[in-house]
Design a protein around this motif. Structure first.
Motif, mmCIF file in Angstrom:
data_model
loop_
_atom_site.group_PDB
_atom_site.id
_atom_site.type_symbol
_atom_site.label_atom_id
_atom_site.label_comp_id
_atom_site.label_asym_id
_atom_site.label_seq_id
_atom_site.Cartn_x
_atom_site.Cartn_y
_atom_site.Cartn_z
ATOM 1 N N VAL A 182 0.316 -0.446 -8.596
ATOM 2 C CA VAL A 182 1.270 -1.324 -7.909
ATOM 3 C C VAL A 182 0.978 -2.778 -8.251
ATOM 4 N N GLY A 209 2.104 4.776 4.702
ATOM 5 C CA GLY A 209 2.095 3.536 3.947
ATOM 6 C C GLY A 209 1.328 3.602 2.648
ATOM 7 N N ARG A 210 0.834 4.767 2.246
ATOM 8 C CA ARG A 210 0.090 4.891 0.995
ATOM 9 C C ARG A 210 1.051 5.006 -0.180
ATOM 10 N N ALA A 211 0.760 4.319 -1.270
ATOM 11 C CA ALA A 211 1.563 4.441 -2.484
ATOM 12 C C ALA A 211 1.327 5.825 -3.082
ATOM 13 N N ILE A 212 2.402 6.580 -3.260
ATOM 14 C CA ILE A 212 2.255 7.946 -3.765
ATOM 15 C C ILE A 212 3.056 8.186 -5.043
ATOM 16 N N ALA A 217 -4.918 7.880 -4.538
ATOM 17 C CA ALA A 217 -4.209 6.828 -3.806
ATOM 18 C C ALA A 217 -4.714 5.448 -4.202
ATOM 19 N N LYS A 232 8.367 4.617 6.404
ATOM 20 C CA LYS A 232 7.557 3.994 7.452
ATOM 21 C C LYS A 232 8.253 2.794 8.094
ATOM 22 N N GLU A 247 -2.562 2.273 -6.005
ATOM 23 C CA GLU A 247 -2.528 0.884 -5.543
ATOM 24 C C GLU A 247 -2.844 -0.070 -6.694
ATOM 25 N N ASN A 273 9.458 13.651 0.983
ATOM 26 C CA ASN A 273 9.263 12.235 1.240
ATOM 27 C C ASN A 273 10.605 11.508 1.168
ATOM 28 N N ARG A 324 6.177 4.804 -0.931
ATOM 29 C CA ARG A 324 5.045 5.003 -0.015
ATOM 30 C C ARG A 324 5.367 6.111 0.988
ATOM 31 N N ASP A 325 4.315 6.785 1.440
ATOM 32 C CA ASP A 325 4.515 7.868 2.413
ATOM 33 C C ASP A 325 4.581 7.297 3.819
ATOM 34 N N PRO A 380 7.681 0.766 -5.779
ATOM 35 C CA PRO A 380 6.674 1.667 -5.217
ATOM 36 C C PRO A 380 7.276 2.555 -4.133
#
Length: 652
Positions: free
Chosen positions: A125, A215-218, A118, A252, A122, A247, A211-212, A209
């Motif tokens: 990104v 809020g994490r970039a996946i 993760a 979010k 980021e 996803n 995000r899950d 990007p």
């Protein structure tokens, strides 16, 4: 991983569920009593205006009286953050200042690796965002500006650019000391088959990007800038962080907007979601380069009970809608469904917003059609139902689809909705072609000719025939009301029956529109009132009909209906032949074939009425002219004999 005894109890004791839930809801101050820990709010799990969501802060649980969601602080975090049990515990433990117990080495190692992945995502990104501001990103900036995205939108959506070249990101990350296996594990680069350095997955693309729910970039989605590129859009490969079927893009922020009352809108691509959100429809999500999956549908339902699927106005959009229908039918629950907003032909949501603005999109969303309507549309569009076989094929196809619904109540309502739409399509309609309001004749089988025309009705003979028709129609309707379980057996015949009076037609329509069960009479009364049914049942000819007097939904009722339908059809067919004969006799084309046709028609009518002769084997005629069952007459005579014997002193 198993937690030590007492850990969860300590966690719950340290936390206030009111504080945990309070981050997601707005408490109703008029209904809540903060001092007693009695808290009320609109439910975050389904859209509502009233405060039916109750939190007992002292006991540590919540319950919604609307959707029946319930649980404690851990389950609330799991549902609202879309995380697993252990992740929810970890989030709450951090808030409570508790240290999570040490995991076994293998599990800890796996968790540490996901954290590292993760972090690398980021870094990617930020790299792509910086590249968008360079000279290499000028073309991409111009493209985005042409799509209506200004600097604030680019910042909000963290849009970036992957420059042309094979190792730009690879060299950047390895230069920062990132391990090669982490870069490959993120799906940011791919190993070379020629023994060279790994090469970047995304090249010369605008980067979005993904995000899950936390809020994490996946992952990333990349839009090609080269018009000759084979893949216009490219998503990250599946990794330890990214499962594209589990996803949704923009989940979010969409969940937060839906919690404030906005409808959840499901679009096809990133640009559609961005355009919708920028236009004020912030609860917008998109599947990630694949058809909607069951997991994604369940995620949508956790956000909103009725997500609106926006479909491009083309063939591909229609196919996508049908896939969602087939996926959703077995999963439907009360209050949980899908609606569909069809875009104008050749347009997607982004196109519609640019062409007509937010009001046009709002109109589409508010007018989104329920799933049952699109299911019906799929089965009937482009098809002609000019024969019983084709109608039966339609009924079979729809029945098979409806039977996939597990909830019996929803299945029943779908059946009724389909029945209503079927009646609208096949039922008798008014002729609007200027024919003075005459009824359009539905499809008729061979031999079921039209009723006598106006000229024929003027005769006394026709008047008697019309009275006979009316009585037979009344018997048919009355038998079906009293024996509703056999209605489906005679549905097609009833559908084709020409009614001699508006009253009979009103009852026939009510029979066709409602489900055939024991409460059919009550439904008809609720639909058209008691008076029409009482008048029909009041006919002497109807009252003495055995299947009306002794309803059993069995052979007696079936025989009665088959006989009445046969006689009605044969008599009307003969009347039509007589009418044709009168017309031909006044012309020069009459020949011996006319006599033969009349003889055949008369024979058919006599055959249909032959049951009258058979009836004499089963019925006698009473003094008042009414038919009486011989079995009942014999039983009645035997009873009279016993009474007479008793009066004569022979009784005990």
């Amino acid at each position: 991983m198993s937690l030590p005894p007492g850990f969860l109890d300590e966690l719950r004791n340290r936390l206030s569920i009111g504080q945990v839930v309070g981050r997601k809801v707005m408490w109703d101050q008029r209904k809540s009593n903060q001092g007693k820990g009695d808290l009320w709010a609109p439910c975050p799990f389904h859209q509502e205006k009233s405060a039916s969501f109750h939190v007992d802060d002292r006991k540590g649980y919540y319950y919604c009286f609307g959707c029946h969601a319930k649980g404690d602080a851990i389950s609330f975090v799991r549902e609202t953050e879309n995380v697993g049990f252990m992740e929810a515990v970890q989030i709450l433990a951090g808030e409570a200042g508790m240290t999570m117990p040490a995991r076994d080495p293998q599990a800890q190692q796996k968790a540490d690796r996901r954290t590292q992945l993760a972090e690398v995502m980021e870094m990617a990104v930020q790299f792509y965002r910086l590249q968008l501001q360079t000279g290499a990103g000028a073309q991409a900036r111009d493209y985005l500006a042409g799509r209506g995205l200004g600097a604030q939108a680019l910042e909000r959506w963290e849009i970036g650019f992957a420059p042309p070249g094979w190792q730009n990101l690879w060299d950047h990350l390895t230069g920062k000391g990132v391990a090669e296996d982490l870069i490959l594990g993120c799906g940011l680069s791919k190993a070379s088959n020629q023994g060279k350095k790994p090469y970047d997955t995304f090249r010369h693309r605008i980067m979005f990007p993904i995000r899950d729910a936390r809020g994490r970039a996946i992952a990333f989605g990349g839009r090609a800038m080269d018009p000759d590129d084979n893949a216009k859009y490219l998503n990250s490969p599946e990794t330890e962080l990214f499962d594209k079927g589990r996803n949704l893009f923009n989940l979010k922020p969409a969940r937060e907007a839906a919690g404030k009352g906005q409808p959840l809108i499901v679009a096809e691509g990133y640009m559609d979601v961005i355009a919708l959100s920028e236009a004020g429809f912030e609860a917008a999500v998109a599947p990630l380069g694949t058809a909607v999956t069951e997991n994604q549908l369940q995620m949508m339902w956790r956000v909103s009970p009725e997500p609106v699927i926006t479909l491009d106005g083309d063939t591909a959009g229609q196919r996508a809608a049908m896939r969602v229908i087939d996926l959703a039918l077995p999963l439907l629950e009360a209050g949980q469904s899908v609606r569909f907003a069809m875009m104008p032909e050749g347009q997607d949501p982004d196109d519609l917003l640019k062409a007509a603005g937010a009001p046009a999109m709002r109109e589409k969303i508010e007018g989104a059609m329920p799933m049952v309507q699109l299911l019906w549309q799929r089965e009937v569009d482009g098809k002609v139902f000019d024969s019983p076989e084709r109608k039966a094929a339609l009924d079979k196809a729809l029945r098979e689809k409806i039977m996939q619904i597990k909830d019996p109540s929803i299945r029943s309502h779908y059946g009724q909705a389909i029945k209503d739409m079927r009646w609208e399509l096949f039922g008798t309609k008014r002729d609007t072609s200027g024919g003075g309001g005459a009824r359009r004749t539905p499809w008729l089988p061979k031999g079921a000719k039209l009723p006598a025309q106006v000229s024929t009705k003027a005769s006394a003979l026709a008047g008697g025939a019309l009275l006979e028709d009316h009585l037979r129609e009344a018997v048919i309707v009355a038998v079906l009301v009293r024996n509703p379980l056999i209605l489906n057996d005679f549905y097609s015949a009833l559908e084709r029956m020409q009614c001699s009076t508006p009253e009979i037609d009103q009852l026939r329509t009510a029979l066709l529109r409602h489900d055939a069960d024991e409460s059919l009479a009550d439904k008809i009364i609720a639909d058209i009132g008691e008076e029409p049914l009482e008048r029909i049942m009041g006919h002497a000819h109807v009252r003495i009909t055995p299947a009306v007097r002794r309803p059993d939904n069995g052979d007696l009722a079936r025989m009665c209906l088959a006989e009445e339908f046969a006689k009605l059809t044969a008599r009307r067919g003969h009347a039509h032949e007589v009418e044709d004969a009168i017309e031909e006799l006044t012309s020069d084309v009459a020949d011996e074939r006319l006599t033969k046709r009349l003889a055949q028609s008369l024979a058919a009518m006599n055959d249909a009425g032959r049951q009258d002769g058979d009836d004499r084997a089963e019925y006698d005629t009473g003094d008042n002219g009414a038919r009486i069952s011989k079995d009942e007459r014999s039983a009645f005579d035997a009873l009279l004999d016993r009474i007479s014997f008793a009066k004569g002193g022979g009784g005990h």
